[in-house]
Design an enzyme around this catalytic site. Sequence first.
Site, short mmCIF file in Angstrom:
data_model
loop_
_atom_site.label_atom_id
_atom_site.label_comp_id
_atom_site.label_asym_id
_atom_site.label_seq_id
_atom_site.Cartn_x
_atom_site.Cartn_y
_atom_site.Cartn_z
N GLY A 119 -18.32 -6.28 3.17
CA GLY A 119 -19.77 -6.31 3.33
C GLY A 119 -20.32 -4.90 3.24
O GLY A 119 -19.56 -3.92 3.20
N GLY A 122 -21.73 -4.82 10.00
CA GLY A 122 -21.09 -5.22 11.25
C GLY A 122 -19.60 -5.50 11.12
O GLY A 122 -18.99 -6.08 12.01
N SER A 131 -15.23 -2.66 0.31
CA SER A 131 -14.57 -3.31 -0.84
C SER A 131 -15.58 -4.02 -1.73
O SER A 131 -15.59 -5.25 -1.80
CB SER A 131 -13.48 -4.28 -0.37
#
Length: 198
Positions: free
Chosen positions: A32, A37, A106
């Site tokens: 993400g 988070g 990623s």
Amino acid sequence: MSENTIKQIYSLSRENRENKYGHSSYLVWFTGLSGSGKSTLANALEKKLFQQEKHTYVLDGDNIRQGINRDLDFSEKGRSENLRRIAEISKLFIDAGIITLAAFISPLEKDRERIKEIVGNKNIVEVYVETSLQTCEKRDVKGLYKKARKGEIHNFTGIDSPYQTPKNPDFVINTEENTIEEATQKLLTYLNKKFSTS
């Protein structure tokens, strides 16, 4: 790969370790945007798993960049190699019988697919921490978005470098709609069911 290396076969297997620890070993890969988070969720999940007396370890992007991957830059090639090394490390942890939690942006699908190839599809749970760029930029926990907007940081995901949304993640959690506690519990329930040894 060197032609002069021979794979060493060890006396203890992954199965031996899993039986000893009383749980399966696997990799939970959090992907993400920066500020979504991922690390917070990985740490919260590790606490829950630890309370269940499971053997765990968290691999985090910033920590890895300060050690084993300090020689890599943030070019596409450098980031790809960063993730390849993490996948290989994760594979070793899985063989050691440890539940491994990896929190890395990623951003590219091809790199995430290579990670799955390295560790094996059955050994990985891809968790997409779905959070809008607007929210991540508003949080700006590390002040990186502000620097990227000023041009002080280049190749920053979401600003001047792309993030490709996972096509078929195993688990999606939105940290705008769920508290960390809620998100952690939902993921824990999913993992306990998926990797139940009973």
